[in-house]
Design an enzyme around this catalytic site. Structure first.
Site: not given
Ligand code: NOJ
Length: 738
Positions: A275
């Site tokens: 993530d």
């Molecule tokens: C953080 C989020 O937790 C995740 O779900 C998302 O896909 C990513 N950022 C990318 O934006």
């Protein structure tokens, strides 16, 4: 409705004609050949994912980036792609990614609302529409579906998932994977899915985003992992690690999760991305000493691509030289990335066709699908004296901050949705009714009651009032946890004010989570819970209000009386002292009462035990009666198939759809088993007076669970089964497994 729809988009037609080229084996062979020609630096470059605005052009030309995110302009995408393909030594194309969570341009209901449809087909259609639209802009990889089982509505991200049930989450997730990826990843309108967040992120303590989770291995395996396993088996191309730690180990550095379970047990061959900076965040967790250490831990744990920590690109070369990370681990990661790029056909077709992308028509079937999904997702919670439907042509008051809020009704994660295309309930109701419009409040947190007197005066002139309340889009989603789940601002007061008019009051709630609306229910005659319904929310809600269609949504999460009850979910284990229903509540305790036990059961003195509405609940304008479930056999072998049916009758006077739900309880286990678990469901449409037999087949193997020996087995013994319209209804029938 017709006027909102135009013809099937050219892109969708084209997409269906493009055939799947290249086999998976070929992708692997080509990836191996390319890998053999790469320098260590080039390999590490592929493992780096960077967001737009971070000096992308130079990095792409130098082969120092493998994927980009948050870039959706086809011209910009082509420019960066050109740098990668035409300037870097090996010309490896980039994968363009984006959070396409519930639609790209055409926004569907938030995933929690989609789950309320209990209709995997419409969810798959929505994902297909999203893929067609996003791919036309050059986005070939979405960070969806979110498969986090979530049992605490304080957590803002409940909006992004399918709620509290592992089975429903699995089915909705698989539908999205099918919809995004299409028949073949290599088609131009296919987008790689990313199952996230692996794992346990939805169990954040206290519902506070990013918080630690305390999940036992058994609970992880029985509750949180099944949707991932189901979608991994369904061919999801990628997976994202989660921000949380489980029992002290952050997921991004969790070798047991990413290697032992995902690869060795499940045999999944997709690509793993972190993530956003979750590798770097292992420093704040106190798990990594510094960015170099976090890169080492992440890669050795099984991560393939680093989203935005820059730890891989900065430190992996040295780590390999020092022997802290083997080149074999790097090769594993890069191979997974290259295979994905070959499977997506990016080497043959790296660029976006800007002419075709400019021609995509976002109306037509796309809006029709979004309308249908919004229609099926609204849950009718109350309908006293048939306050709904409201006769067409009546004079109605429309009020509330969500009645005409085109941006807010799209909900969280709708970056690319076009609010100009959104049809609000106010606009749609105006085509059916003689509408008096008085907003009452400007936005959901608004506390200014100065125009309430106008609202009340308007209500007295109307035949009925419809109050649109809920949450602005910004109040749910990532990092938007709440500890108080009541309607914000003066919205409850607005409903109460309208009720004083004595006219029938219909409340429509548009929100990202199940709010605590008990006091508001008391002030309205009917309540429709529409979640954030997306682009076509207005026409869908208007058609439900006028009775063109009867509501058919069912709750994908338990609704609480008070946030203090969270976490609360239907499929819980029993305590040794379950609530009997005869407990003494706060107001019944005599003043000066001695220290008595008040019943010694598991409940709250103030809110009692039960939820406001159980999982699976939802009314319609009709009524249904269920017969007694008929089992083909009450004694089953472990390799057998349970066959059960029930007679369902539409006993009301309008056509309606019921979601028949099959729940099972394993009465005694080597470890305590949930009081009920959803195992099957089906939407059944019946005309008034019509009845039909609804049958289900359930392989006994699906009664398996992770038992006391941490084995996934069906334990022989007694079971109970319910067939009902929600998780709290129906009479059980027994069967046993030998
Ligand atoms: C953080 C989020 O937790 C995740 O779900 C998302 O896909 C990513 N950022 C990318 O934006």
């Amino acid at each position: 409705m017709k006027k909102y729809f135009r013809n099937l988009t050219a892109a969708a037609v084209l997409a269906s004609l493009v055939s799947c080229s290249g086999t998976s084996d070929e992708a692997e062979r080509k990836a191996d050949e390319l890998l053999a020609r790469m320098t260590l630096r080039e390999k590490i470059g592929q493992m780096n994912q960077v967001s737009g605005g971070y000096g992308l052009m130079d990095m792409a030309a130098a082969g120092e980036v493998g994927s980009i995110l948050n870039c959706v302009d086809p011209v910009e995408i082509n420019a960066v792609q050109k740098a990668a393909v035409e300037e870097s030594r090996l010309g490896i194309p980039l994968i363009v990614s984006r959070d396409v969570i519930h639609g790209f341009r055409t926004i569907f209901p938030i995933p929690l609302g989609q789950a309320a449809t209990f209709d995997p087909e419409i969810v798959e259609r929505g994902a297909r529409v999203a893929a067609v639209e996003a791919c036309a802009s050059g986005v070939r990889w979405t960070f969806s579906p979110m498969l986090d089982v979530a049992r605490d509505p304080r957590w803002g991200r409940v909006a992004e998932g399918s709620g509290e049930d592992p089975y429903l989450t699995s089915l909705m997730g698989m539908a999205m994977v099918r919809g995004y990826q299409g028949d073949c990843l290599g088609e131009e309108s296919s987008m790689a899915a990313c199952i996230k967040h692996f794992a346990g992120y939805g169990a954040a303590e206290g519902g506070r985003d990013y918080n630690s989770t305390m999940i036992s291995e058994r609970s992880l395996r029985n509750t949180y992992l099944p949707p991932f396993k189901a979608c991994a088996d369904a061919g999801a191309a990628t997976l994202m690690t989660s921000f949380n730690e489980i029992d002290g180990v952050p997921s991004t550095g969790n070798r047991w999760l990413l290697k032992d379970i995902l690869r060795d047990e499940w045999g999944w061959d997709g690509m793993v991305v972190t993530d956003w900076n979750s590798a770097g965040e292992m420093i704040a967790h106190g798990f990594s000493r510094d960015l170099e250490h976090s890169a080492e831990q992440a890669v050795n744990a099984g991560v393939d691509m680093d989203m935005m920590s820059f730890g891989f690109i900065s430190h992996l070369e040295q780590l390999v030289k020092d022997g802290a990370v083997s080149e074999k681990e790097i090769d594993r990661a890069v191979r997974n990335i290259l295979v994905l790029k070959y499977r997506l056909g990016l080497f043959d077709n790296p660029y976006v066709d800007t002419e075709a992308s400019a021609k995509v028509d976002y109306a037509g079937e796309h809006l029709e699908a979004a309308y249908q999904c919004a229609l099926e997702s609204a849950v009718l919670l109350k309908n006293d004296d048939s306050a709904l439907p409201i006769k067409c042509g009546s004079r109605i008051l429309v009020t509330g901050p969500l009645a005409d809020a085109p941006y807010e009704q799209m909900g969280t994660w709708a970056f690319d949705g076009q609010k100009e295309h959104t049809v609000t309930p106010l606009a749609a109701l105006r085509q059916i009714y003689d509408v008096i419009w008085e907003p009452g409040l400007v936005y959901s947190r608004d506390k200014d009651k100065s125009s309430f007197s106008k609202v009340r005066a308007a209500a007295s002139k109307a035949d009925a009032a419809v109050v649109f309340v809920g949450e602005e889009a910004i109040l749910s989603g990532e990092a938007h946890s709440l500890s108080d789940l009541c309607l914000q601002g003066a919205q409850s007061e607005l409903i109460a004010e309208v009720a004083k008019s004595g006219k029938p009051v219909v409340a429509v709630v548009m929100a990202g989570r199940p709010l605590t609306i008990e006091r508001d229910l008391a002030n309205c005659d009917a309540m429709l819970y529409a979640f954030h319904p997306g682009t076509m929310g207005g026409p869908a809600i208007a058609d439900l209000i006028c009775g063109k269609v009867s509501p058919s949504g069912k709750l994908p999460m338990t609704m609480l009386r008070d946030a203090g009850q969270a976490p609360f979910y239907y499929n819980h284990n029993n305590t040794g002292r379950p609530c009997s229903g005869n407990e003494t509540l706060l107001h019944d305790i005599p003043v000066g009462a001695g220290q008595t036990s008040l019943g010694c059961t598991s409940y709250y003195l103030d809110t009692g035990y039960g939820p406001l509405f159980p999982f699976g609940y939802g009314l319609s304008y009709s009524s249904f009666s269920y017969g007694k479930p008929e089992l083909e056999s009450c004694v089953l072998e472990r390799d057998g198939i349970l066959r059960v049916s029930v007679l369902l009758e539409n006993t009301g006077n309008c056509a309606a759809t019921e979601v028949v739900q099959l729940y099972v309880q394993d009465c005694v286990g080597s470890v305590v088993r949930p009081v009920k678990e959803l195992k099957r469901f089906r939407r059944v449409a019946l005309a008034p007076g019509e009845s039909c037999t609804v049958g289900f087949e359930l392989p006994v193997s699906e009664l398996a669970f992770w038992n006391a020996d941490m084995k996934h087995v069906v334990e022989p013994g007694d079971f109970r089964l319910w067939l009902a319209g929600d998780s709290a209804s129906g009479e059980p029938v027994g069967f046993c497994v030998r």
